[in-house]
Enzyme design. Structure first.
Site, PDB file in Angstrom:
ATOM      1  CE  LYS A  70      -3.937  -2.305   1.992  1.00 23.16           C
ATOM      2  NZ  LYS A  70      -4.985  -2.385   2.984  1.00 23.16           N
ATOM      3  N   GLY A 132      -2.488  -1.551  17.604  1.00 26.55           N
ATOM      4  CA  GLY A 132      -1.633  -1.685  16.419  1.00 26.55           C
ATOM      5  C   GLY A 132      -1.466  -0.342  15.736  1.00 26.55           C
ATOM      6  CB  ALA A 136      -4.311  -2.272   9.217  1.00 24.86           C
TER       7      ALA A 136
HETATM    8  P1  ATR Z   1      -0.316  -3.898   8.600  1.00 20.15           P
HETATM    9  O1  ATR Z   1      -0.098  -3.204   7.305  1.00 20.15           O
HETATM   10  O2  ATR Z   1      -1.117  -5.183   8.496  1.00 20.15           O
HETATM   11  O3  ATR Z   1      -0.868  -2.998   9.659  1.00 20.15           O
HETATM   12  P2  ATR Z   1       2.357  -3.658   9.630  1.00 20.15           P
HETATM   13  O4  ATR Z   1       2.430  -2.301   9.042  1.00 20.15           O
HETATM   14  O5  ATR Z   1       3.524  -4.557   9.496  1.00 20.15           O
HETATM   15  O6  ATR Z   1       1.125  -4.445   9.033  1.00 20.15           O
HETATM   16  O7  ATR Z   1       1.967  -3.509  11.176  1.00 20.15           O
HETATM   17  C1  ATR Z   1       1.887  -4.619  11.989  1.00 20.15           C
HETATM   18  C2  ATR Z   1       1.345  -4.200  13.363  1.00 20.15           C
HETATM   19  O8  ATR Z   1       1.282  -5.363  14.186  1.00 20.15           O
HETATM   20  C3  ATR Z   1       2.217  -3.195  14.099  1.00 20.15           C
HETATM   21  O9  ATR Z   1       1.412  -2.400  14.927  1.00 20.15           O
HETATM   22  C4  ATR Z   1       3.111  -4.128  14.945  1.00 20.15           C
HETATM   23  O10 ATR Z   1       3.654  -3.547  16.103  1.00 20.15           O
HETATM   24  P3  ATR Z   1       5.080  -2.789  16.018  1.00 20.15           P
HETATM   25  O11 ATR Z   1       4.798  -1.450  15.403  1.00 20.15           O
HETATM   26  O12 ATR Z   1       5.540  -2.705  17.425  1.00 20.15           O
HETATM   27  O13 ATR Z   1       5.973  -3.652  15.139  1.00 20.15           O
HETATM   28  C5  ATR Z   1       2.072  -5.143  15.359  1.00 20.15           C
HETATM   29  N1  ATR Z   1       2.712  -6.397  15.785  1.00 20.15           N
HETATM   30  C6  ATR Z   1       3.310  -7.321  15.015  1.00 20.15           C
HETATM   31  N2  ATR Z   1       3.766  -8.353  15.783  1.00 20.15           N
HETATM   32  C7  ATR Z   1       3.436  -8.060  17.066  1.00 20.15           C
HETATM   33  C8  ATR Z   1       3.587  -8.725  18.325  1.00 20.15           C
HETATM   34  N3  ATR Z   1       4.182  -9.922  18.404  1.00 20.15           N
HETATM   35  N4  ATR Z   1       3.091  -8.123  19.437  1.00 20.15           N
HETATM   36  C9  ATR Z   1       2.468  -6.927  19.363  1.00 20.15           C
HETATM   37  N5  ATR Z   1       2.277  -6.244  18.211  1.00 20.15           N
HETATM   38  C10 ATR Z   1       2.751  -6.804  17.070  1.00 20.15           C
END
Ligand code: ATR
Length: 283
Positions: A70, A132, A136
């Protein structure tokens, strides 16, 4: 009609195998009498621009863009819709009359239509929590703030990422951020799960106090079975617990409208794909 003579549409992403977008758009085409094809395109990050250019040079009329592209799409297009500009993310690409690439973001509109039209939620003066702060979340903050909630809090594992989004949208309404372990222990009217964690079958640890008897818990992921976040919310007896299928359907309908100028009947599409999510009748 020969497939080669149809207007071509596609969704591009990685992974892309499980995307439901082709089924949804082909149903919309059927409903509205539009003749088109819709395919899935798997691309590597380094090939994104080339693949998109090739697609449009070979009869492509419109693209949906999903994870992880995106942001690539945002940088690729020549013109942006207001939502896409502020979200810094594009999920829909098409060409305008002069052949320039236009990028739109229909994710937030899709979520809002699902919340308001299907689930009949009122967000005015309500407390909203988004868990998050990735792509998204970026796409849904502006339309949520337009509904004038009393509070929109973004909680993230990495608080600095939530901080950037909160600062970026400060002028749109009452928005704040915190770390996951700093979430205030009071009820939220709407809790949106927007991390990528459920994909591996795990759940982010959240305080149980955030769920009250009138809370709506919404997972932006879509799945035919309950996600770990949905299981958690159901155990705590949240009033409404749903996955993101409605958002997927409604964002697709908005993309279809941008491309074809016709509005599909998403109510009928629920009956077809997800009878469990058929919209409640108007009061
Ligand atoms: P998307 O486009 O689906 O939102 P992304 O931009 O990679 O994907 O974002 C992933 C989200 O999941 C982020 O908020 C990430 O937290 P961080 O910013 O701290 O990386 C969160 N996330 C991924 N793995 C996680 C975990 N094990 N525990 C908590 N949050 C997690």
């Amino acid at each position: 009609m020969n497939e080669h003579l149809k207007d071509r549409y596609a969704v591009i992403g990685n992974p892309i195998k499980h995307s439901k977008s082709p089924d949804i758009h082909l149903l919309f085409a059927d409903q509205t009498g539009e003749i088109l094809s819709y395919e899935k395109i798997l691309a590597e990050e380094s090939q994104f621009t080339q693949v998109v250019e090739d697609f449009f040079n070979n009869g492509g009329k419109g693209l949906n863009v999903t994870v992880p592209f995106k942001n690539h799409a945002y940088n690729f297009v020549n013109e942006l819709s207001d939502y896409a500009k502020n979200a810094r993310a594009v999920n829909t690409i098409y060409r305008n009359n002069t052949g320039e690439f236009v990028g739109a973001n229909t994710d937030g509109i899709g979520l809002l239509r699902d919340l308001k039209k299907t689930l009949r939620l009122q967000l005015l003066n309500k407390k909203i929590l988004i868990v998050g702060a990735g792509g998204a979340t970026q796409g849904i903050v502006e339309p949520l703030l337009n509904e004038k909630p009393s509070e929109l809090l973004i909680a993230n594992r990495t608080p600095s990422k939530a901080e950037i989004i909160a600062k970026q949208f400060k002028s749109f309404g009452n928005i704040d951020y915190c770390a996951l372990n700093e979430i205030p222990k009071h009820h939220f009217d709407l809790v949106l799960h927007a991390t990528s964690v459920g994909l591996e079958g795990n759940n982010v640890a959240l305080p149980t106090e955030i769920i009250g008897p009138s809370s709506c818990c919404y997972d932006l992921l879509y799945s035919n079975q309950d996600t770990p976040f949905m299981e958690w919310a159901k155990r705590l007896r949240a009033k409404t617990v749903v996955d993101g299928f409605g958002m997927l359907l409604e964002q697709a309908a908005e993309s279809f409208y941008l491309w074809r100028g016709k509005r599909p009947d998403t109510g009928m599409a629920y009956h077809y794909f997800r009878p469990d999510r058929v919209p409640k009748p108007s009061l």
